[in-house]
Design a protein around this motif. Structure first.
Motif, PDB file in Angstrom:
ATOM      1  N   VAL A   1       0.862  -1.185   0.000  1.00  0.00           N
ATOM      2  CA  VAL A   1       0.000   0.000   0.000  1.00  0.00           C
ATOM      3  C   VAL A   1       0.893   1.228   0.000  1.00  0.00           C
ATOM      4  N   LEU A   2       0.708   2.113  -0.980  1.00  0.00           N
ATOM      5  CA  LEU A   2       1.503   3.333  -1.101  1.00  0.00           C
ATOM      6  C   LEU A   2       0.559   4.502  -1.356  1.00  0.00           C
ATOM      7  N   LEU A   3       0.353   5.317  -0.338  1.00  0.00           N
ATOM      8  CA  LEU A   3      -0.544   6.458  -0.448  1.00  0.00           C
ATOM      9  C   LEU A   3       0.220   7.749  -0.210  1.00  0.00           C
ATOM     10  N   SER A   4      -0.239   8.821  -0.818  1.00  0.00           N
ATOM     11  CA  SER A   4       0.474  10.094  -0.751  1.00  0.00           C
ATOM     12  C   SER A   4      -0.451  11.206  -0.312  1.00  0.00           C
ATOM     13  N   GLY A   5       0.130  12.183   0.334  1.00  0.00           N
ATOM     14  CA  GLY A   5      -0.566  13.420   0.607  1.00  0.00           C
ATOM     15  C   GLY A   5      -0.245  14.399  -0.503  1.00  0.00           C
ATOM     16  N   TYR A   6       0.213  15.577  -0.135  1.00  0.00           N
ATOM     17  CA  TYR A   6       0.578  16.573  -1.134  1.00  0.00           C
ATOM     18  C   TYR A   6       1.865  16.150  -1.841  1.00  0.00           C
ATOM     19  N   SER A   7       1.843  16.181  -3.146  1.00  0.00           N
ATOM     20  CA  SER A   7       3.029  15.822  -3.935  1.00  0.00           C
ATOM     21  C   SER A   7       3.530  17.028  -4.716  1.00  0.00           C
ATOM     22  N   TYR A   8       4.821  17.017  -4.959  1.00  0.00           N
ATOM     23  CA  TYR A   8       5.414  18.029  -5.814  1.00  0.00           C
ATOM     24  C   TYR A   8       5.225  17.597  -7.273  1.00  0.00           C
ATOM     25  N   LEU A   9       6.028  18.084  -8.164  1.00  0.00           N
ATOM     26  CA  LEU A   9       5.919  17.682  -9.564  1.00  0.00           C
ATOM     27  C   LEU A   9       5.988  16.167  -9.703  1.00  0.00           C
ATOM     28  N   PRO A  10       5.090  15.586 -10.507  1.00  0.00           N
ATOM     29  CA  PRO A  10       5.128  14.127 -10.680  1.00  0.00           C
ATOM     30  C   PRO A  10       6.443  13.681 -11.301  1.00  0.00           C
ATOM     31  N   ARG A  11       6.832  12.464 -10.981  1.00  0.00           N
ATOM     32  CA  ARG A  11       8.115  11.950 -11.453  1.00  0.00           C
ATOM     33  C   ARG A  11       7.902  10.816 -12.455  1.00  0.00           C
ATOM     34  N   ASP A  12       8.858  10.715 -13.372  1.00  0.00           N
ATOM     35  CA  ASP A  12       8.813   9.624 -14.335  1.00  0.00           C
ATOM     36  C   ASP A  12       9.519   8.407 -13.760  1.00  0.00           C
TER      37      ASP A  12
ATOM     38  N   CYS B   1      -1.524   7.237  -7.719  1.00  0.00           N
ATOM     39  CA  CYS B   1      -0.802   7.445  -8.975  1.00  0.00           C
ATOM     40  C   CYS B   1      -0.470   8.918  -9.228  1.00  0.00           C
ATOM     41  N   SER B   2      -0.943   9.826  -8.372  1.00  0.00           N
ATOM     42  CA  SER B   2      -0.712  11.259  -8.599  1.00  0.00           C
ATOM     43  C   SER B   2       0.762  11.668  -8.580  1.00  0.00           C
ATOM     44  N   PRO B   3       1.644  11.017  -7.796  1.00  0.00           N
ATOM     45  CA  PRO B   3       3.058  11.404  -7.837  1.00  0.00           C
ATOM     46  C   PRO B   3       3.777  10.942  -9.103  1.00  0.00           C
ATOM     47  N   LEU B   4       3.055  10.314 -10.040  1.00  0.00           N
ATOM     48  CA  LEU B   4       3.684   9.744 -11.222  1.00  0.00           C
ATOM     49  C   LEU B   4       3.214  10.456 -12.490  1.00  0.00           C
ATOM     50  N   THR B   5       4.039  10.376 -13.489  1.00  0.00           N
ATOM     51  CA  THR B   5       3.613  10.782 -14.825  1.00  0.00           C
ATOM     52  C   THR B   5       2.816   9.635 -15.441  1.00  0.00           C
ATOM     53  N   PRO B   6       2.033   9.873 -16.485  1.00  0.00           N
ATOM     54  CA  PRO B   6       1.289   8.764 -17.117  1.00  0.00           C
ATOM     55  C   PRO B   6       2.178   7.615 -17.559  1.00  0.00           C
ATOM     56  N   SER B   7       3.352   7.931 -18.107  1.00  0.00           N
ATOM     57  CA  SER B   7       4.246   6.851 -18.549  1.00  0.00           C
ATOM     58  C   SER B   7       4.783   6.061 -17.361  1.00  0.00           C
ATOM     59  N   ALA B   8       5.022   6.747 -16.220  1.00  0.00           N
ATOM     60  CA  ALA B   8       5.505   6.048 -15.029  1.00  0.00           C
ATOM     61  C   ALA B   8       4.434   5.123 -14.466  1.00  0.00           C
ATOM     62  N   LEU B   9       3.162   5.555 -14.498  1.00  0.00           N
ATOM     63  CA  LEU B   9       2.077   4.687 -14.052  1.00  0.00           C
ATOM     64  C   LEU B   9       2.004   3.440 -14.924  1.00  0.00           C
ATOM     65  N   ASN B  10       2.086   3.625 -16.206  1.00  0.00           N
ATOM     66  CA  ASN B  10       2.057   2.488 -17.118  1.00  0.00           C
ATOM     67  C   ASN B  10       3.226   1.537 -16.851  1.00  0.00           C
ATOM     68  N   HIS B  11       4.377   2.112 -16.533  1.00  0.00           N
ATOM     69  CA  HIS B  11       5.570   1.317 -16.222  1.00  0.00           C
ATOM     70  C   HIS B  11       5.339   0.497 -14.951  1.00  0.00           C
ATOM     71  N   CYS B  12       4.694   1.103 -13.946  1.00  0.00           N
ATOM     72  CA  CYS B  12       4.402   0.384 -12.706  1.00  0.00           C
ATOM     73  C   CYS B  12       3.480  -0.803 -12.977  1.00  0.00           C
ATOM     74  N   LEU B  13       2.419  -0.580 -13.732  1.00  0.00           N
ATOM     75  CA  LEU B  13       1.455  -1.642 -14.000  1.00  0.00           C
ATOM     76  C   LEU B  13       2.073  -2.785 -14.794  1.00  0.00           C
ATOM     77  N   GLN B  14       3.054  -2.471 -15.604  1.00  0.00           N
ATOM     78  CA  GLN B  14       3.753  -3.519 -16.358  1.00  0.00           C
ATOM     79  C   GLN B  14       4.500  -4.484 -15.446  1.00  0.00           C
ATOM     80  N   HIS B  15       4.840  -4.029 -14.237  1.00  0.00           N
ATOM     81  CA  HIS B  15       5.602  -4.860 -13.309  1.00  0.00           C
ATOM     82  C   HIS B  15       4.721  -5.555 -12.274  1.00  0.00           C
ATOM     83  N   LEU B  16       3.421  -5.672 -12.559  1.00  0.00           N
ATOM     84  CA  LEU B  16       2.501  -6.332 -11.627  1.00  0.00           C
ATOM     85  C   LEU B  16       1.763  -7.468 -12.340  1.00  0.00           C
TER      86      LEU B  16
END
Length: 608
Positions: free
Chosen positions: A420-431, A455-470
């Motif tokens: 479980v990975l949850l975030s509060g306020y995030s800065y610029l999303p990261r790839d 998924c808010s701390p991530l860029t769209p490509s980073a989210l897709n990358h995460c899902l590829q590893h599950l």
């Protein structure tokens, strides 16, 4: 027909007096008749019920026509006769009650099942089910009859939950006597509970009905109240039997150094059986520096019990040096830490979390609230990786910022199954090149079965990358926090993500030609946190993942069993109606679409 001519012979013979019954000696006892006695009792009951019917007919006859004075006397006499007759019939029926055939061992098991059900109700949202009161199931069953009472009082485990809620503190002088009386009553009840459960281990919960809102004068009264001290002393005296402890109370030690509740943290007697402890308090930090923290760090207390296996510490308890608490960290199996108070100069960041994990090699579950450290700096990778061979569940709440790179590479978690990975306020999303969250999925995604992440701390490509590893997850939950940046650089549950999670079919719609991401997902949950959802694509996703297709080598996709919409309000379609029109079996027992509503403005479904 005159009253005196009414045939009441069998009524009188059955009832005059009721104690003339050959079974009268068994009334109001736990006796259950033998097989030879049962037919005779049934015959008595049959005869008595016939007599009741005769009385009812006579009453009905008298009620017809004019109500004369002599009829009133007859009706009153019949009513009294009927009442006694019915009471006698009921006494004989009670002799045949099936519950009397249940032996004491089975009755005890039933009582304990009822108690376990109440425990479940408490965990699911009813905090009052097991507090010391007349509503407690042990009290309820002990007031049914003498046999049940004897059984309940002899069943020690029935009284093992010692849940004490301190009455609302007095806020004025006129409330003090009432509060003192309530505490005195609570002392007596607590003493009974402790006595009736002896020598069983105790599950102890001590809470307050309200936060501390009294002034200095009332505070001194409470701190010096004899009955309050007696209550705390009584609870402390049972500490050798504490197995589970939940403390959610105030510790105003800066204002009132002798406030009784502090003794609950370090009772005079040891806690040799304590396995689970939760410490939560509502201290007004503006009124003190950190005497509670110092007390926990400098004295032997409940956290230092050698048998402790599960520990939860609230974020308002410790001001500095969480590792200074005298816990036997190496024996802990379950750990929940909510960080430090806002007023503390300490920050429980990723580096401190790793240092603590190194001390806890036997953890099975772990939950940390990471506070805002310097998230622009990566975790040093020069240290040896920390091995947690038994850890199956890890939960990280990032209150602010990003999980730094190097955190995942500092860990060896070969048994990890839930993340479980949850975030509060995030800065610029990261790839994917800069995100510590992505690094976690790259390192441990292949073993995970249950994943929840923001998924808010991530860029769209980073989210897709995460899902590829599950590849093997069965349960997936995606959370989209309200981001301050434009939607094109922040990952969300958009049409692109939902399409990637949907399989691609051939022209017949019966054969998969391209696997989706996370092909084994059976439970899908999401929370848009008020953001707009790609509603049409969600319906497409559900339809595709519910479709029955011919399984081919390497092209197997699990069927969805559950979709939880996180209280989302559909503004463009009604998803259930849309799925039904497509022939999706949303009404069968093997699928659930839940936790959503449809806006009133949705009058038709545009999805075809």
């Amino acid at each position: 027909m005159e009253f005196e001519n009414f045939p009441l012979t069998r009524t009188i013979s059955f009832l005059s007096p009721a104690m003339d019954s050959p079974f009268a000696c068994y009334f109001n006892t736990n006796y259950f008749p033998s097989d030879e006695q049962v037919p005779a009792i049934l015959e008595v009951i049959r005869t008595g019920e016939e007599a009741l019917n005769d009385i009812d007919k006579k009453i009905s006859d008298l009620m017809e026509g004019r109500m004369e004075e002599h009829k009133l006397g007859e009706l009153q006499a019949l009513a009294e006769l009927r009442e006694g007759q019915e009471r006698a019939v009921d006494k004989h029926k009670a002799l045949l009650s099936p519950i009397k055939r249940v032996n004491d061992d089975i009755l005890t098991s039933i009582f304990l099942i009822v108690l376990d059900q109440r425990v479940g109700e408490t965990e699911s949202g009813d905090p009052y089910s097991l507090i010391i009161s007349a509503r407690h199931p042990a009290v309820v069953v002990s007031h049914v009859c003498q046999r049940w009472r004897d059984t309940a009082l002899s069943t020690k485990l029935l009284w093992r939950h010692l849940r004490v809620w301190i009455p609302i503190y007095p806020s004025s002088i006129r409330d003090q006597d009432t509060w003192r009386a309530k505490v005195a009553r609570l002392v007596e009840m607590t003493r009974e509970w402790i006595s009736r459960s002896d020598p069983c281990h105790l599950s102890v919960e001590i809470r307050e009905w309200s936060s501390m809102l009294f002034d200095k004068e009332d505070g001194h009264f409470i701190a010096e109240c004899v009955e309050f001290h007696e209550l705390v002393d009584l609870l402390c005296s049972s500490s050798p039997r504490w197995k589970d402890l939940d403390l959610e109370i105030d510790f105003p030690q800066a204002q009132f150094p002798n406030f009784p509740t502090i003794r609950l943290l370090a009772p005079p007697q040891s806690t040799p059986s304590l396995t689970t402890a939760r410490i939560s308090c509502k201290v007004d930090q503006h009124q003190q520096e950190d005497p509670l923290s110092q007390h926990l760090a400098s004295t032997t207390n409940i956290s230092s019990a050698p048998t402790l296996r599960s520990l939860e510490v609230d974020g308002a308890v410790i001001f500095h040096g969480i590792r200074r608490i005298p816990v036997v960290w190496s024996t802990l199996e379950h750990l929940i830490l909510h960080g430090y108070p806002r007023e503390s100069l300490q920050r429980f960041d990723a580096v401190q979390a790793l240092e603590l994990l190194k001390d806890c090699p036997n953890l099975v579950t772990c939950s940390f609230a990471l506070q805002d450290g310097d998230f622009t700096v990566n975790v040093p990778t020069s240290r040896a990786p920390i091995s947690l061979p038994r850890l199956r569940e890890l939960s990280l709440l990032l209150r602010q910022g990003h999980l730094p790179k190097g955190f995942a590479s500092s860990l060896i978690l070969q048994s990890l199954r839930k993340l479980v990975l949850l975030s509060g306020y995030s800065y610029l999303p990261r790839d994917q090149e800069r995100s510590g969250l992505v690094e976690l999925f790259e390192r441990f995604g292949s073993t995970l079965e249950d994943v929840t992440f923001c998924c808010s701390p991530l860029t769209p490509s980073a989210l897709n990358h995460c899902l590829q590893h599950l590849p093997d997850i069965v349960s997936l939950e995606l959370v989209s926090e309200n981001a301050v940046h434009s939607s094109d650089i922040v990952a969300r549950l958009d049409s692109h993500t939902l399409m990637n999670l949907s399989p691609t079919f051939d022209g017949t719609g019966t054969r998969i030609i391209q696997l989706p991401l996370c092909p084994n997902v059976e439970v899908f949950r999401f929370d848009t946190c008020g953001n707009r959802l790609a509603e049409r694509e969600l319906v497409n996703f559900i339809e595709a993942r519910r479709r029955e297709v011919t399984a081919e080598c390497g092209m197997k996709v699990a069927r969805l069993r559950e979709v939880d919409c996180g209280s989302y309000i559909f503004k463009g379609i009604d998803p259930v109606q849309a799925l039904r029109r497509r022939g999706v079996d949303v009404d069968t027992g093997d699928f659930s679409l839940k936790n959503f509503s449809v806006a009133a403005s949705v009058t038709s479904d545009p999805v075809r």
